[in-house]
Design an enzyme around this catalytic site. Sequence first.
Site, mmCIF file in Angstrom:
data_model
loop_
_atom_site.group_PDB
_atom_site.id
_atom_site.type_symbol
_atom_site.label_atom_id
_atom_site.label_comp_id
_atom_site.label_asym_id
_atom_site.label_seq_id
_atom_site.Cartn_x
_atom_site.Cartn_y
_atom_site.Cartn_z
ATOM 1 N N GLY A 11 47.061 0.950 23.309
ATOM 2 C CA GLY A 11 45.754 0.555 23.812
ATOM 3 C C GLY A 11 45.545 -0.917 23.544
ATOM 4 O O GLY A 11 46.491 -1.706 23.555
ATOM 5 N N CYS A 12 44.330 -1.297 23.261
ATOM 6 C CA CYS A 12 44.006 -2.698 23.022
ATOM 7 C C CYS A 12 44.876 -3.282 21.908
ATOM 8 O O CYS A 12 44.867 -2.791 20.783
ATOM 9 C CB CYS A 12 42.534 -2.825 22.645
ATOM 10 S SG CYS A 12 42.059 -4.506 22.218
ATOM 11 N N PHE A 13 45.612 -4.331 22.226
ATOM 12 C CA PHE A 13 46.506 -4.899 21.211
ATOM 13 C C PHE A 13 45.762 -5.530 20.052
ATOM 14 O O PHE A 13 46.313 -5.657 18.962
ATOM 15 C CB PHE A 13 47.558 -5.836 21.796
ATOM 16 C CG PHE A 13 47.105 -6.911 22.750
ATOM 17 C CD1 PHE A 13 45.874 -7.536 22.667
ATOM 18 C CD2 PHE A 13 47.970 -7.313 23.748
ATOM 19 C CE1 PHE A 13 45.495 -8.533 23.553
ATOM 20 C CE2 PHE A 13 47.609 -8.319 24.648
ATOM 21 C CZ PHE A 13 46.367 -8.928 24.541
ATOM 22 N N TRP A 14 44.522 -5.921 20.243
ATOM 23 C CA TRP A 14 43.740 -6.469 19.123
ATOM 24 C C TRP A 14 43.720 -5.487 17.960
ATOM 25 O O TRP A 14 43.807 -5.882 16.807
ATOM 26 C CB TRP A 14 42.306 -6.725 19.531
ATOM 27 C CG TRP A 14 42.054 -7.818 20.503
ATOM 28 C CD1 TRP A 14 42.915 -8.787 20.931
ATOM 29 C CD2 TRP A 14 40.822 -8.062 21.171
ATOM 30 N NE1 TRP A 14 42.287 -9.610 21.826
ATOM 31 C CE2 TRP A 14 41.003 -9.188 21.989
ATOM 32 C CE3 TRP A 14 39.584 -7.433 21.151
ATOM 33 C CZ2 TRP A 14 39.988 -9.704 22.789
ATOM 34 C CZ3 TRP A 14 38.572 -7.943 21.947
ATOM 35 C CH2 TRP A 14 38.774 -9.071 22.754
#
Length: 176
Positions: A11-14
């Site tokens: 999902g969101c790499f952050w």
Amino acid sequence: MAKALATFAGGCFWCMVKPFDRYEGVHSVISGYTGGNIANPTYEQVCTNTTGHREAIQITYDDEIISYGELLNIFWRQIDPTDPGGQFYDRGESYQTAIYTHSPEQQRLAEQSKQALEESGRFDKPIVTDIIPANTFYPAEEGHQHYYLKNPGHYNRYAVGSGRERFKLETWGEET
């Protein structure tokens, strides 16, 4: 020292960098894009869900200090492996989960790990995380690298607001 690579889409790499950053033997965690059909994609292009790329992280680690199996265990505890449409707040193919393997041994370990999770009974839906041979990894723009350190307030609001932190706590019963 035996340097190795691991590549995961969660999902969101952050939200995927911080969990790996804190382990001894992990030398770097880079946010980026992989799996798609265009070279040097931008964040804006990947977010259109038309490039075939997924947001991912690439980890350089010392496999004499931390094993690939340990990295897989950390990975599984960051995601909802039963969601085929993305992760938490983020929807679309660019947010689908995957393990990108760099060797036949990683492929074998990833398959075993996925099967063990499936058989654990922890989830009542099938595990849909893809296991795919790694290909070119494109680092994301500098503003996305180690976002949790650069923008901690926004990062924390996002990690909580997306539902990821609640899911991890409810699924695993502890901070992961």
